[in-house]
Each structure stands twice: as C-alpha cells, then as structure tokens.
Design a protein around this motif. Structure first.
Motif, short mmCIF file in Angstrom:
data_model
loop_
_atom_site.label_atom_id
_atom_site.label_comp_id
_atom_site.label_asym_id
_atom_site.label_seq_id
_atom_site.Cartn_x
_atom_site.Cartn_y
_atom_site.Cartn_z
N TRP A 197 0.81 -1.21 0.00
CA TRP A 197 0.00 0.00 0.00
C TRP A 197 0.84 1.26 0.00
CZ3 TRP A 197 -4.73 -0.02 -1.47
CH2 TRP A 197 -5.52 1.10 -1.30
N SER A 198 2.00 1.19 0.58
CA SER A 198 2.78 2.43 0.70
C SER A 198 4.02 2.45 -0.19
CB SER A 198 3.22 2.64 2.15
OG SER A 198 4.00 1.54 2.57
N ALA A 199 4.68 1.30 -0.32
CA ALA A 199 5.98 1.33 -1.01
C ALA A 199 5.89 1.04 -2.49
CB ALA A 199 6.94 0.35 -0.36
N SER A 200 4.73 0.65 -2.97
CA SER A 200 4.54 0.34 -4.39
C SER A 200 5.39 -0.82 -4.88
CB SER A 200 4.78 1.57 -5.27
OG SER A 200 3.83 2.56 -5.04
N SER A 201 5.83 -1.67 -4.00
CA SER A 201 6.48 -2.91 -4.46
C SER A 201 5.40 -3.81 -5.02
CB SER A 201 7.17 -3.58 -3.27
OG SER A 201 7.72 -4.82 -3.65
N THR A 202 5.69 -4.48 -6.13
CA THR A 202 4.71 -5.32 -6.78
C THR A 202 5.22 -6.73 -6.99
OG1 THR A 202 5.47 -4.63 -8.98
CG2 THR A 202 3.67 -3.37 -8.00
N SER A 203 4.27 -7.64 -7.19
CA SER A 203 4.59 -9.02 -7.48
C SER A 203 3.56 -9.55 -8.45
CB SER A 203 4.59 -9.84 -6.18
OG SER A 203 4.84 -11.20 -6.43
N TYR A 204 3.98 -10.42 -9.38
CA TYR A 204 3.08 -10.96 -10.38
C TYR A 204 3.27 -12.47 -10.52
CZ TYR A 204 2.48 -6.14 -11.96
OH TYR A 204 2.21 -4.80 -12.04
N ALA A 205 2.19 -13.13 -10.87
CA ALA A 205 2.28 -14.52 -11.26
C ALA A 205 2.95 -14.58 -12.63
CB ALA A 205 0.89 -15.15 -11.33
N GLY A 206 3.69 -15.65 -12.87
CA GLY A 206 4.40 -15.77 -14.12
C GLY A 206 3.48 -15.74 -15.34
N SER A 207 2.26 -16.25 -15.17
CA SER A 207 1.33 -16.34 -16.29
C SER A 207 0.80 -14.98 -16.75
CB SER A 207 0.16 -17.25 -15.92
OG SER A 207 -0.53 -16.74 -14.79
N VAL A 208 0.94 -13.97 -15.91
CA VAL A 208 0.40 -12.65 -16.28
C VAL A 208 1.48 -11.60 -16.41
CG1 VAL A 208 -1.75 -13.24 -15.08
CG2 VAL A 208 -0.05 -11.79 -13.93
N LYS A 209 2.69 -11.93 -16.02
CA LYS A 209 3.77 -10.94 -16.06
C LYS A 209 3.97 -10.44 -17.48
CE LYS A 209 6.96 -11.70 -13.13
NZ LYS A 209 8.13 -12.24 -12.39
N GLY A 210 4.04 -9.13 -17.61
CA GLY A 210 4.20 -8.52 -18.93
C GLY A 210 2.87 -8.20 -19.60
N ARG A 211 1.77 -8.75 -19.08
CA ARG A 211 0.45 -8.47 -19.66
C ARG A 211 -0.42 -7.69 -18.69
NH1 ARG A 211 -3.04 -12.48 -20.74
NH2 ARG A 211 -2.25 -13.85 -19.09
N PHE A 212 -0.28 -7.97 -17.42
CA PHE A 212 -1.10 -7.31 -16.39
C PHE A 212 -0.24 -6.33 -15.61
CE2 PHE A 212 -4.41 -10.95 -15.61
CZ PHE A 212 -4.65 -11.00 -16.97
N THR A 213 -0.87 -5.26 -15.15
CA THR A 213 -0.19 -4.27 -14.32
C THR A 213 -1.07 -3.90 -13.14
OG1 THR A 213 0.95 -3.35 -16.25
CG2 THR A 213 0.91 -2.01 -14.25
N ILE A 214 -0.52 -4.02 -11.95
CA ILE A 214 -1.25 -3.61 -10.76
C ILE A 214 -0.76 -2.24 -10.33
CG2 ILE A 214 0.37 -4.75 -9.15
CD1 ILE A 214 -2.09 -5.46 -7.42
N SER A 215 -1.69 -1.42 -9.88
CA SER A 215 -1.34 -0.07 -9.43
C SER A 215 -2.33 0.34 -8.35
CB SER A 215 -1.35 0.91 -10.59
OG SER A 215 -2.65 0.99 -11.16
N ARG A 216 -2.03 1.47 -7.72
CA ARG A 216 -2.97 1.92 -6.70
C ARG A 216 -3.00 3.44 -6.64
NH1 ARG A 216 1.15 4.20 -5.15
NH2 ARG A 216 2.32 3.80 -3.25
N ASP A 217 -4.12 3.94 -6.18
CA ASP A 217 -4.31 5.37 -5.98
C ASP A 217 -4.69 5.53 -4.51
OD1 ASP A 217 -5.21 7.98 -5.72
OD2 ASP A 217 -6.10 8.01 -7.71
#
Length: 126
Positions: free
Chosen positions: A53-73
């Motif tokens: 929530w604060s540091a904007s570190s992200t993690s993705y499953a291998g099957s979606v990496k490069g196609r999906f992007t997580i972000s927050r406001d």
C-alpha cells in the motif's frame, strides 16, 4: 473492518483489455498489501498480482507478467488491475484481497489475506 468492492469485469474478445478496480473502505493501514486472485471453474484460486500500500512494491504470477499491471491510488483507496492481451485462459472470477504484511509473509499465499471482495467475472471469448 475493511470492505473491498471490485468492479470492471465483463466480456472481452481475446487480445483485448480490461481494467479492474478494487475500492477499499475501512481501516486500511500502510502495512497492508493489496492483491488480486482469480478462480476459474473447477480450478483452485490462484494468485495474480499484489502491491504494497505504501511502497509500491509489486509481485506478479508468471502467467500474467508482462500483460497485467497492478497499481494503486492511495487518495482514492483504490487498487487497479490493468489486463492486456487477454486470452481464454484468463477467464475467471477475479477477487481483490487485503492482507497485513508481517515477517515471513508472502504475496502469493491466499491464506495471508484477511479481507476479500465479492469478486468480478472476467470472460474472454476466443
């Protein structure tokens, strides 16, 4: 108490895009990670992506990496999942979740998340 409400699901053709939103209300602290999971019919719920929530570190499953992007406001208490290049394998109910990070905590373990939304259906037609 924390409430999570997903939106943005729907029907899309293969190759298309969707953006999911998760609006959080209640006591979400900076130590919480926000994650997206999905569950297809007859399959186990699986991790998709997560963001702190604060540091904007992200993690993705291998099957979606490069196609999906997580972000927050943070100003809107909302987390997004931008999904591009969708294919039929992405068809599932997508759930938003919130979990308090602690020692040994891992993004991909659904048991680490304390709060869940009701889910939003994503259907990709081929």
């Amino acid at each position: 108490q924390v409430q999570l409400v997903e939106s943005g699901g729907g029907l899309v053709q293969a190759g298309g895009s969707l953006r999911l939103s998760c609006a959080a209300s209640g006591r979400i602290f900076v130590g919480y990670a926000m994650g997206w999971f999905r569950q297809a019919p007859g399959k186990e719920r699986e991790f998709v992506a997560a963001i702190t929530w604060s540091a904007s570190s992200t993690s993705y499953a291998g099957s979606v990496k490069g196609r999906f992007t997580i972000s927050r406001d943070n100003a809107k208490n909302t987390v997004y999942l931008q999904m591009n290049s969708l294919d039929a394998e992405d068809t599932a109910v997508y759930y938003c979740a919130a979990g308090l990070i602690s020692t040994g905590w891992t993004y991909g373990n659904s048991k680490n998340y304390d709060y869940w939304g009701q889910g939003t259906q994503v259907t990709v037609s081929s």
